[in-house]
Design a protein around this motif. Structure first.
Motif, PDB file in Angstrom:
ATOM      1  N   GLN A 110       0.833  -1.199   0.000  1.00 25.21           N
ATOM      2  CA  GLN A 110       0.000   0.000   0.000  1.00 25.21           C
ATOM      3  C   GLN A 110       0.869   1.251   0.000  1.00 25.21           C
ATOM      4  OE1 GLN A 110      -3.442  -0.381   2.514  1.00 25.21           O
ATOM      5  NE2 GLN A 110      -3.665   1.844   2.693  1.00 25.21           N
ATOM      6  N   ASN A 111       1.926   1.259   0.811  1.00 20.23           N
ATOM      7  CA  ASN A 111       2.856   2.403   0.811  1.00 20.23           C
ATOM      8  C   ASN A 111       3.477   2.601  -0.564  1.00 20.23           C
ATOM      9  OD1 ASN A 111       2.477   3.112   3.460  1.00 20.23           O
ATOM     10  ND2 ASN A 111       4.266   2.014   4.235  1.00 20.23           N
ATOM     11  N   TYR A 112       3.868   1.493  -1.189  1.00 20.54           N
ATOM     12  CA  TYR A 112       4.511   1.562  -2.502  1.00 20.54           C
ATOM     13  C   TYR A 112       3.600   2.253  -3.516  1.00 20.54           C
ATOM     14  CZ  TYR A 112       6.481  -0.062  -6.973  1.00 20.54           C
ATOM     15  OH  TYR A 112       6.992  -0.119  -8.252  1.00 20.54           O
ATOM     16  N   PHE A 113       2.327   1.865  -3.523  1.00 19.55           N
ATOM     17  CA  PHE A 113       1.409   2.378  -4.539  1.00 19.55           C
ATOM     18  C   PHE A 113       0.772   3.713  -4.164  1.00 19.55           C
ATOM     19  CE2 PHE A 113       1.351  -2.188  -5.767  1.00 19.55           C
ATOM     20  CZ  PHE A 113       1.773  -2.028  -7.070  1.00 19.55           C
ATOM     21  N   GLU A 114       0.998   4.179  -2.938  1.00 16.95           N
ATOM     22  CA  GLU A 114       0.365   5.431  -2.517  1.00 16.95           C
ATOM     23  C   GLU A 114       1.327   6.598  -2.352  1.00 16.95           C
ATOM     24  OE1 GLU A 114      -3.547   3.756  -0.075  1.00 16.95           O
ATOM     25  OE2 GLU A 114      -1.926   4.726   1.041  1.00 16.95           O
ATOM     26  N   GLN A 166     -10.317   2.885  -4.311  1.00 20.27           N
ATOM     27  CA  GLN A 166      -9.874   2.281  -3.045  1.00 20.27           C
ATOM     28  C   GLN A 166      -8.375   2.488  -2.849  1.00 20.27           C
ATOM     29  OE1 GLN A 166     -12.302   1.442  -1.021  1.00 20.27           O
ATOM     30  NE2 GLN A 166     -13.626   2.056  -2.742  1.00 20.27           N
ATOM     31  N   ALA A 167      -7.864   1.953  -1.752  1.00 16.86           N
ATOM     32  CA  ALA A 167      -6.452   2.137  -1.392  1.00 16.86           C
ATOM     33  C   ALA A 167      -5.520   1.675  -2.500  1.00 16.86           C
ATOM     34  CB  ALA A 167      -6.157   1.360  -0.111  1.00 16.86           C
ATOM     35  N   GLY A 168      -4.359   2.271  -2.579  1.00 17.11           N
ATOM     36  CA  GLY A 168      -3.353   1.866  -3.549  1.00 17.11           C
ATOM     37  C   GLY A 168      -3.017   0.396  -3.394  1.00 17.11           C
ATOM     38  N   GLY A 169      -2.958  -0.311  -4.530  1.00 20.65           N
ATOM     39  CA  GLY A 169      -2.698  -1.744  -4.491  1.00 20.65           C
ATOM     40  C   GLY A 169      -3.946  -2.586  -4.633  1.00 20.65           C
ATOM     41  N   THR A 170      -5.106  -1.929  -4.860  1.00 18.70           N
ATOM     42  CA  THR A 170      -6.349  -2.662  -5.082  1.00 18.70           C
ATOM     43  C   THR A 170      -6.437  -3.098  -6.550  1.00 18.70           C
ATOM     44  OG1 THR A 170      -7.457  -1.360  -3.361  1.00 18.70           O
ATOM     45  CG2 THR A 170      -8.875  -2.550  -4.901  1.00 18.70           C
ATOM     46  N   LEU A 220     -10.809  -9.320 -20.799  1.00 15.87           N
ATOM     47  CA  LEU A 220     -10.560  -8.784 -19.466  1.00 15.87           C
ATOM     48  C   LEU A 220      -9.173  -8.153 -19.383  1.00 15.87           C
ATOM     49  CD1 LEU A 220     -11.965 -11.693 -17.255  1.00 15.87           C
ATOM     50  CD2 LEU A 220     -13.043  -9.484 -17.709  1.00 15.87           C
ATOM     51  N   ASP A 221      -9.100  -7.002 -18.740  1.00  9.89           N
ATOM     52  CA  ASP A 221      -7.837  -6.319 -18.442  1.00  9.89           C
ATOM     53  C   ASP A 221      -7.751  -6.072 -16.942  1.00  9.89           C
ATOM     54  OD1 ASP A 221      -7.372  -6.245 -21.152  1.00  9.89           O
ATOM     55  OD2 ASP A 221      -7.532  -4.075 -21.354  1.00  9.89           O
ATOM     56  N   MET A 222      -6.557  -5.728 -16.476  1.00  9.69           N
ATOM     57  CA  MET A 222      -6.366  -5.465 -15.050  1.00  9.69           C
ATOM     58  C   MET A 222      -5.536  -4.209 -14.811  1.00  9.69           C
ATOM     59  SD  MET A 222      -4.432  -7.712 -12.099  1.00  9.69           S
ATOM     60  CE  MET A 222      -5.531  -9.121 -12.195  1.00  9.69           C
ATOM     61  N   ASP A 223      -6.077  -3.330 -13.975  1.00 13.35           N
ATOM     62  CA  ASP A 223      -5.337  -2.173 -13.452  1.00 13.35           C
ATOM     63  C   ASP A 223      -5.035  -2.405 -11.976  1.00 13.35           C
ATOM     64  OD1 ASP A 223      -5.893  -1.022 -15.904  1.00 13.35           O
ATOM     65  OD2 ASP A 223      -6.830   0.777 -15.083  1.00 13.35           O
ATOM     66  N   ILE A 224      -4.023  -1.711 -11.504  1.00  6.96           N
ATOM     67  CA  ILE A 224      -3.764  -1.600 -10.072  1.00  6.96           C
ATOM     68  C   ILE A 224      -4.138  -0.179  -9.662  1.00  6.96           C
ATOM     69  CG2 ILE A 224      -2.075  -1.845  -8.222  1.00  6.96           C
ATOM     70  CD1 ILE A 224      -2.541  -4.405  -9.881  1.00  6.96           C
ATOM     71  N   SER A 225      -4.925  -0.049  -8.603  1.00  3.38           N
ATOM     72  CA  SER A 225      -5.273   1.274  -8.074  1.00  3.38           C
ATOM     73  C   SER A 225      -4.022   1.946  -7.524  1.00  3.38           C
ATOM     74  CB  SER A 225      -6.324   1.121  -6.976  1.00  3.38           C
ATOM     75  OG  SER A 225      -6.465   2.327  -6.254  1.00  3.38           O
ATOM     76  N   ILE A 226      -3.853   3.220  -7.885  1.00  7.94           N
ATOM     77  CA  ILE A 226      -2.681   3.989  -7.465  1.00  7.94           C
ATOM     78  C   ILE A 226      -3.146   5.216  -6.684  1.00  7.94           C
ATOM     79  CG2 ILE A 226      -0.558   5.128  -8.259  1.00  7.94           C
ATOM     80  CD1 ILE A 226      -0.690   2.171  -9.007  1.00  7.94           C
ATOM     81  N   GLN A 227      -2.381   5.591  -5.693  1.00  6.27           N
ATOM     82  CA  GLN A 227      -2.652   6.716  -4.793  1.00  6.27           C
ATOM     83  C   GLN A 227      -3.648   6.310  -3.699  1.00  6.27           C
ATOM     84  OE1 GLN A 227      -0.462   8.908  -5.087  1.00  6.27           O
ATOM     85  NE2 GLN A 227       0.175   8.435  -7.186  1.00  6.27           N
ATOM     86  N   LYS A 228      -3.791   7.190  -2.725  1.00  3.87           N
ATOM     87  CA  LYS A 228      -4.628   6.889  -1.565  1.00  3.87           C
ATOM     88  C   LYS A 228      -6.103   6.790  -1.973  1.00  3.87           C
ATOM     89  CE  LYS A 228      -1.615   8.858   2.003  1.00  3.87           C
ATOM     90  NZ  LYS A 228      -0.406   9.006   1.176  1.00  3.87           N
ATOM     91  N   THR A 248     -10.107  -6.840  -4.751  1.00  2.00           N
ATOM     92  CA  THR A 248      -9.247  -7.466  -3.745  1.00  2.00           C
ATOM     93  C   THR A 248      -7.901  -6.746  -3.698  1.00  2.00           C
ATOM     94  OG1 THR A 248      -8.412  -9.123  -5.313  1.00  2.00           O
ATOM     95  CG2 THR A 248     -10.366  -9.708  -4.019  1.00  2.00           C
ATOM     96  N   MET A 249      -7.161  -6.988  -2.643  1.00  2.00           N
ATOM     97  CA  MET A 249      -5.915  -6.248  -2.386  1.00  2.00           C
ATOM     98  C   MET A 249      -4.698  -7.097  -2.758  1.00  2.00           C
ATOM     99  SD  MET A 249      -5.232  -3.224  -1.111  1.00  2.00           S
ATOM    100  CE  MET A 249      -3.791  -2.308  -0.588  1.00  2.00           C
TER     101      MET A 249
END
Length: 207
Positions: free
Chosen positions: A4-8, A67-71, A81-89, A142-143
């Protein structure tokens, strides 16, 4: 590393570059699949005309971006289907699309899932998802590093050179169409739409 720290706690564009060389793993009912990230695209949320959260659009489907970074955010494009990772808080809906992976574990099963061999197995965002046997959006929201998907704390390979190019498939959205927001490991043969003449088959673009 706290994921979470890494992505936020870094700029989204910087993270899209830094993710190259980290491993991405999926623990599935078929076993473990993993690969090294070789291609990403950054999406800058409400200001970015190509983003699913442009202008603050917020739906049940794209809620993972908020949601939180890393979601994990899984979505469909033209029935793929594609996949993103949520970035920032939480509340800042930036995302990074994982566009391509160099396979590490589960390669034989990936080839069966895709009915392909060679670089074509995972050289695109929908291709690696299919290779990993991901067939629905059940794990969207999911995280990372807490559920089925994990991201390595450190790079396992260091790119010799990273190229920045315009994103793929972003049409009629200037000035965002032309912005260099796609990042690739130069010469890696698993990068999507890479011409054979540009492939480095000796080092795959790693130091």
């Amino acid at each position: 590393m706290n994921v979470q720290n890494y992505f936020e706690n870094a700029e989204t564009m910087d993270l899209a570059k830094d993710m190259l060389g980290h491993t991405f793993t999926y623990n599935s009912n078929q076993g473990e699949f993993s690969g090294i990230i070789v291609e990403t695209e950054a999406y800058l949320g409400p200001i970015d005309m190509a983003s699913h959260s442009y202008n603050g659009r917020h739906t049940k489907a794209n809620d993972p971006l908020y949601q939180a970074g890393g979601t994990i955010y899984i979505y469909s494009i033209h029935s793929w289907l594609d996949m993103d990772i949520s970035i920032q808080k939480a509340g800042t809906p930036n995302g990074i699309l994982i566009r391509a992976l160099q396979p590490l574990k589960g390669i034989e099963k990936m080839e069966i899932n895709r009915n392909k061999t060679g670089f074509d197995v995972t050289n695109g965002p929908a291709k690696w998802m299919a290779a990993f046997g991901i067939k629905n959006k059940d794990l969207s929201g999911t995280m990372l590093n807490k559920n089925n998907f994990s991201f390595s704390t450190k790079k396992v390979q260091a790119p010799k050179s990273i190229l920045a190019t315009p994103r793929i498939g972003v049409k009629n959205k200037e000035p965002w169409t032309s912005k260099n927001m796609r990042f690739i490991v130069e010469g890696n043969p698993y990068v999507s739409k890479l011409a054979k003449r540009d492939m480095n088959l000796e080092t795959y673009g790693w130091l």
